[in-house]
Design an enzyme around this catalytic site. Sequence first.
Site, PDB file in Angstrom:
ATOM      1  CE  LYS A  99      48.497  18.519  30.698  1.00  0.00           C
ATOM      2  NZ  LYS A  99      48.907  19.881  30.319  1.00  0.00           N
ATOM      3  CE  LYS A 120      48.242  13.449  19.581  1.00  0.00           C
ATOM      4  NZ  LYS A 120      47.633  14.396  20.510  1.00  0.00           N
ATOM      5  CE  LYS A 133      58.358  16.560  22.880  1.00  0.00           C
ATOM      6  NZ  LYS A 133      57.589  17.507  22.102  1.00  0.00           N
TER       7      LYS A 133
END
Length: 333
Positions: free
Chosen positions: A117, A199, A202
Amino acid sequence: MENEVKKKRVLSAVQSSGTPTLGNYLGAFKNWKNMSEEFDCAFAVADLHAITVRQEPAKFRANTLGMYAFLLAIGIDPQKSPLFIQSHVHQHAELSWVLNCYTQFGELSRMTQFKDKAASHADNVNLGLFAYPTLMAADILLYNAELVPVGDDQRQHLELARNIAERFNGVYGDVFTVPEAYIAKAGARIKSLQEPTKKMSKSDPNINSFILLDDAPDVIVRKFKRAVTDSEACVCYGEGKDGVNNLIDIYSCCTGKTRDEIALEFEGKGYGDFKMAVAEAVVEELRPIQERLAQYKSDKAYLEQCYRDGAQKASYVAERTLKKVMKKVGFVL
Ligand code: TRP
């Protein structure tokens, strides 16, 4: 009943980042519902975790409520399993501060999610992002959770929570229950409909690669029609058949049929028929959830009653643990 076996305590939480995908549902949330029937569960919408990346206020609020309504819609019974919004239970933030002082800089620096991140949000590598795992540890340890259902991406954080609990117990005696990861028996890892080695996500720029839980039936059918398969024309599980394997897994999760049963059912049939059957099974699986979701979203008073009540129940347990911790550490109470 006196000789009834005590149910294990479970805690899980989810960040509120918009509408979940079919992958999130079949891989995690469906299992939450099953666990809520078997164990003594509490579930939270982790809104404090969500602000480790920048949030637009109105959207953030809507996402938190939307996720809460969604957890009700999948069939979690808030009377049986306290269902709350993390920020409503102030003990989470308080315990996380205490735990910060029992967690090493080096340990947090090794968290792969932090490293990822920090790389993808290089302009906002804030202290909260770094301390994210100690807040998650607080979530878990406040409720003396014995089991925590986690996906692969959270396993390292759970391991850290265990280490913090053991370290704290080593200094002050048995204060925390050391949690264990719970791996679902039938947790499916649903893949992208377009690139089935990845995977389902969205954030994928190709909207045909994922199903959102609020997709309308015709959208679901269209996305499955376009799903990637192979040139073998055999509805059977096998190596190198990632697209078909994924569709079989989805069909299996929605119908309860085994891979063998599915292969038999579609013997001699083409992928076109199979894709339609998968789409229909998904539409049927999601229909009651979508209906309930619409109902909960339009009934703000009921939602509020549920999350206030959930916070109250959760606070009761959380406060007991927090008080114990503060006392052990030597705070004036
Ligand atoms: N970090 C988890 C995630 O992003 C969400 C979470 C927050 C959580 N607190 C938790 C999961 C406690 C399990 C237990 O998926």
